[in-house]
Scaffold this active site. Structure first.
Site, PDB file in Angstrom:
ATOM      1  N   GLU A  52       3.273  20.450  41.847  1.00 33.60           N
ATOM      2  CA  GLU A  52       4.043  20.864  40.683  1.00 33.60           C
ATOM      3  C   GLU A  52       4.338  20.699  39.401  1.00 33.60           C
ATOM      4  O   GLU A  52       4.143  21.449  38.616  1.00 33.60           O
ATOM      5  CB  GLU A  52       5.656  21.359  41.510  1.00 33.60           C
ATOM      6  CG  GLU A  52       6.400  22.627  40.212  1.00 33.60           C
ATOM      7  CD  GLU A  52       7.568  22.885  42.188  1.00 33.60           C
ATOM      8  OE1 GLU A  52       7.619  23.051  43.422  1.00 33.60           O
ATOM      9  OE2 GLU A  52       8.151  22.846  41.587  1.00 33.60           O
ATOM     10  N   ASP A  53       4.566  19.133  39.715  1.00 30.75           N
ATOM     11  CA  ASP A  53       4.529  18.494  38.307  1.00 30.75           C
ATOM     12  C   ASP A  53       3.821  17.144  38.045  1.00 30.75           C
ATOM     13  O   ASP A  53       3.705  16.229  37.552  1.00 30.75           O
ATOM     14  CB  ASP A  53       6.261  17.480  39.101  1.00 30.75           C
ATOM     15  CG  ASP A  53       7.470  17.956  39.100  1.00 30.75           C
ATOM     16  OD1 ASP A  53       7.449  19.277  38.573  1.00 30.75           O
ATOM     17  OD2 ASP A  53       8.081  17.504  39.991  1.00 30.75           O
TER      18      ASP A  53
END
Ligand code: ZN
Length: 178
Positions: A64-65
């Site tokens: 996600e990051d």
């Protein structure tokens, strides 16, 4: 790969993926603190018996990051770790409100170990509302976040008694101070 190598390698890779990232809270903790907290809770919840789960705890925000892909995780770790992380990854192409609703609806359908990661993640996030809330968040937004985290957690219960208890204690404490 031994369990100890797996977990250490996951911690090292997480540190590289999230280098320079900080939490949104007022104390601007390194993002890695959140990952260490989640990994520790998973180790505690399983009495140290599930190294892949702890590794996935370190890595749960890596897709996600950061620019990490599922294939990167399969190459560096294994299929089990990669699948757990994918299960815990939001579809970032969806608008924020839809992603949040999806988490609530989707939680009960996750595999039991992914539900443990989700629950540990929410415990860590609710703790940070208590100890280091984002400066710009009004009380209403903090309360909304808590209510949403409780809804997601409801779908993650029943796998680990320790995590269920930790979440209850943390949510009650947050409710009392917010
Ligand atoms: Zn997280």
């Amino acid at each position: 790969m031994t369990d100890l190598v797996l977990v250490s390698r996951a911690a090292d890779f997480a540190a590289r993926c999230h280098a320079g990232q900080r939490r949104k809270g007022s104390s601007r903790e390194p993002y890695l603190n959140h990952l260490a907290e989640v990994a520790e809770m998973l180790a505690f919840a399983t009495d140290g018996g599930d190294a892949a789960l702890v590794a996935a705890g370190w890595l749960h925000d890596s897709i996600e990051d950061s620019d990490t892909s599922r294939d990167d995780l399969v190459d560096r770790f294994n299929e089990d770790v990669a699948s757990l992380v994918v299960e815990c990854t939001d579809d970032m192409s969806l608008p924020r409100a839809q992603r949040k609703r999806h988490q609530v609806e989707h939680a009960p359908h996750l595999t039991p170990r992914a539900r443990m990661i989700k629950l540990a993640d929410k415990i860590s996030n609710v703790r940070s509302l208590i100890f280091s809330p984002p400066d710009e968040w009004e009380r209403e937004r903090l309360v909304d976040y808590l209510d949403w985290a409780i809804d997601v957690a409801a779908g993650c219960r029943g796998v680990s008694e320790r995590l269920d208890r930790l979440f209850n204690e943390t949510a009650a404490r947050a409710r009392a101070v917010l």
